[in-house]
Scaffold this active site. Structure first.
Site, PDB file in Angstrom:
ATOM      1  N   ASN A  42      -8.323   1.796  36.139  1.00 11.26           N
ATOM      2  CA  ASN A  42      -8.549   2.343  34.794  1.00 11.26           C
ATOM      3  C   ASN A  42      -8.220   1.220  33.814  1.00 11.26           C
ATOM      4  OD1 ASN A  42      -8.416   3.660  32.344  1.00 11.26           O
ATOM      5  ND2 ASN A  42      -6.580   4.867  32.864  1.00 11.26           N
TER       6      ASN A  42
ATOM      7  N   LYS B 112      -8.584   1.168  30.674  1.00 12.83           N
ATOM      8  CA  LYS B 112      -8.153   1.615  29.339  1.00 12.83           C
ATOM      9  C   LYS B 112      -8.909   0.818  28.266  1.00 12.83           C
ATOM     10  CE  LYS B 112      -3.888   2.997  31.495  1.00 12.83           C
ATOM     11  NZ  LYS B 112      -2.455   3.228  31.420  1.00 12.83           N
TER      12      LYS B 112
ATOM     13  N   HIS C 106      -6.469  12.104  31.212  1.00 11.50           N
ATOM     14  CA  HIS C 106      -5.413  11.086  31.328  1.00 11.50           C
ATOM     15  C   HIS C 106      -4.312  11.398  30.315  1.00 11.50           C
ATOM     16  CE1 HIS C 106      -3.304   7.290  31.133  1.00 11.50           C
ATOM     17  NE2 HIS C 106      -3.807   7.020  32.321  1.00 11.50           N
TER      18      HIS C 106
ATOM     19  N   GLU D 150      -2.738   9.645  28.367  1.00  9.99           N
ATOM     20  CA  GLU D 150      -2.921   9.003  27.056  1.00  9.99           C
ATOM     21  C   GLU D 150      -3.912   9.787  26.203  1.00  9.99           C
ATOM     22  OE1 GLU D 150      -3.748   5.089  28.616  1.00  9.99           O
ATOM     23  OE2 GLU D 150      -1.663   4.985  29.307  1.00  9.99           O
TER      24      GLU D 150
ATOM     25  N   GLU E  13      -0.042  11.381  37.968  1.00 15.99           N
ATOM     26  CA  GLU E  13       0.506  10.220  37.274  1.00 15.99           C
ATOM     27  C   GLU E  13       1.675  10.661  36.403  1.00 15.99           C
ATOM     28  OE1 GLU E  13      -2.673   6.965  36.683  1.00 15.99           O
ATOM     29  OE2 GLU E  13      -2.982   8.425  35.117  1.00 15.99           O
TER      30      GLU E  13
ATOM     31  N   GLY F 112       2.672   2.286  33.121  1.00 11.56           N
ATOM     32  CA  GLY F 112       2.911   1.048  32.381  1.00 11.56           C
ATOM     33  C   GLY F 112       4.374   0.678  32.232  1.00 11.56           C
TER      34      GLY F 112
ATOM     35  N   SER G  96       2.269   2.487  37.528  1.00  3.17           N
ATOM     36  CA  SER G  96       2.939   1.253  37.960  1.00  3.17           C
ATOM     37  C   SER G  96       2.672   0.883  39.417  1.00  3.17           C
ATOM     38  CB  SER G  96       4.441   1.339  37.671  1.00  3.17           C
ATOM     39  OG  SER G  96       4.660   1.385  36.262  1.00  3.17           O
TER      40      SER G  96
HETATM   41  P1  PGA Z   1      -0.396   1.595  35.103  1.00  2.94           P
HETATM   42  O1  PGA Z   1      -1.362   2.746  34.527  1.00  2.94           O
HETATM   43  O2  PGA Z   1      -0.914   1.260  36.487  1.00  2.94           O
HETATM   44  O3  PGA Z   1      -0.584   0.440  34.146  1.00  2.94           O
HETATM   45  O4  PGA Z   1       0.962   2.146  35.133  1.00  2.94           O
HETATM   46  C1  PGA Z   1      -1.822   3.777  35.351  1.00  2.94           C
HETATM   47  C2  PGA Z   1      -2.722   4.713  34.581  1.00  2.94           C
HETATM   48  O5  PGA Z   1      -2.438   5.013  33.419  1.00  2.94           O
HETATM   49  O6  PGA Z   1      -3.743   5.184  35.123  1.00  2.94           O
END
Ligand code: PGA
Length: 252
Positions: free
Chosen positions: A11, A13, A96, A98, A166, A172, A211
Site C-alpha cells: 500500500n 499510500k 484503511h 487512515e 492492521e 508506521g 510495520s
Molecule cells: P506500515 O503500513 O507497513 O508502514 O506500517 C501498513 C499499512 O498501513 O497498510
C-alpha cells in the site's frame, strides 16, 4: 483444511511519482529471477495505476487504495470502482484506518465501498484494526470482530473478500503485536468468516499489516491464519518489498 495462497500486498499510500515506475520493473525482474511463493500486489496512488498496469509486469498485480461507494455521479475528487477496474485493478483496499480516521469512514461506509468493489468484479481488501486505547482497555477482539462483521457486505463471497488486520498503533510505528496476539486475532477473524461463509470461509485470506518488514516477516507470516501481509513503508522500494516476499521461501 483449505489454506489460501498467500498474498503480499503493498500500500503505497500518498507516495510515488512517475519515476517510481522503476520500482515496479525492478520488483517484476526480481520475481522473474528469484521467484515468489506468494501472490504479489502493489496499490499505488490513483495517479500511477494506469502507468503501472500498462507495464505488463506479469508478476506484480496492480490494485487501488480506495473507491467511492457509488458507480458514478456528482462526487468531486472521488474515483469509482468501475474506473479502477477499467484500468486493470482486480483488488481494491477499503476501510484503511487512515481513511477511517482522516475521512470519517465508519463501518457502513466501508461496507458500501466493499460492495461497490465487488459489484465491479474486484476483490475488496477490507481493513480492520483496534487503536492503542482499545487494546489497552482489553477491547481489541471485540472491536475488530464487530468491524469485520459490519464491514463485510451482502455481495461478499469467499472469493471476492480479503480481510486485513492492521492494529492502528502498529502502522508506521515500528511496533508489532506479539505472535500470540496476532494468532489470537486471526483465529477470531477466521471464526467469523467460517460462521458467515461456511467451509469456504477457510479459503479467505486474512492479511496482517502494521510495520511488516523483511526481518519480522518470517515470524509474522508463519502464524496460523496469517495468509499474507499488507505493507506500507517497506513496499515502496522493490528490494525491501522483495525481502518480505522472500519470507515465503522459508515458510514454504
Ligand atoms: P506500515 O503500513 O507497513 O508502514 O506500517 C501498513 C499499512 O498501513 O497498510
Amino acid at each position: 483444511m483449505m489454506t489460501p495462497k498467500a498474498l503480499v500486498a503493498g500500500n503505497w499510500k500518498m507516495n510515488g511519482l512517475k519515476a517510481s515506475t522503476q520500482e515496479i520493473t525492478r520488483l517484476n525482474d526480481l520475481i522473474n529471477t528469484s521467484g515468489a511463493k506468494c501472490d504479489v500486489l502493489i496499490c499505488p496512488p490513483f495517479t500511477l495505476i494506469s502507468t503501472f498496469a500498462g507495464l505488463g509486469a506479469e508478476n506484480v498485480a496492480i490494485g487501488a487504495q480506495d473507491c467511492h461507494m457509488n458507480v458514478s455521479g456528482a462526487h468531486t475528487g472521488d474515483i469509482s470502482a468501475e474506473m479502477v477496474v477499467e484500468l486493470g485493478c482486480k483488488h481494491i483496499i477499503v476501510g484503511h484506518s487512515e481513511r477511517r480516521a482522516d475521512h470519517g469512514e465508519n463501518n457502513d461506509v466501508v461496507n458500501a465501498k466493499a460492495a461497490a468493489a465487488q459489484n465491479e468484479g474486484a476483490t475488496a481488501i477490507i481493513c480492520v484494526g483496534e487503536t492503542i486505547e482499545e487494546r489497552e482497555a482489553g477491547k481489541a477482539l471485540d472491536v475488530v470482530i464487530s468491524q469485520v462483521k459490519a464491514s463485510i457486505p451482502q455481495s461478499a463471497t469467499a472469493s471476492n473478500t480479503i480481510i486485513a488486520y492492521e492494529p492502528v498503533w502498529a502502522i508506521g510505528s515500528g511496533h508489532t503485536p506479539t505472535v500470540m496476539d496476532v494468532q489470537e486475532m486471526h483465529k477470531a477473524v477466521r471464526e467469523v468468516l467460517m460462521s458467515r461463509f461456511g467451509a469456504s470461509g477457510a479459503g479467505i485470506k486474512i492479511l496482517y499489516g502494521g510495520s511488516v518488514k523483511a526481518s519480522n516477516a518470517p515470524e509474522l507470516m508463519s502464524v496460523p491464519n496469517v495468509n499474507g501481509a499488507l505493507v506500507g513503508g517497506a513496499s515502496l522500494k522493490a528490494d525491501d518489498f522483495y525481502g518480505i516476499i522472500s519470507a515465503y521461501d522459508e515458510i514454504g
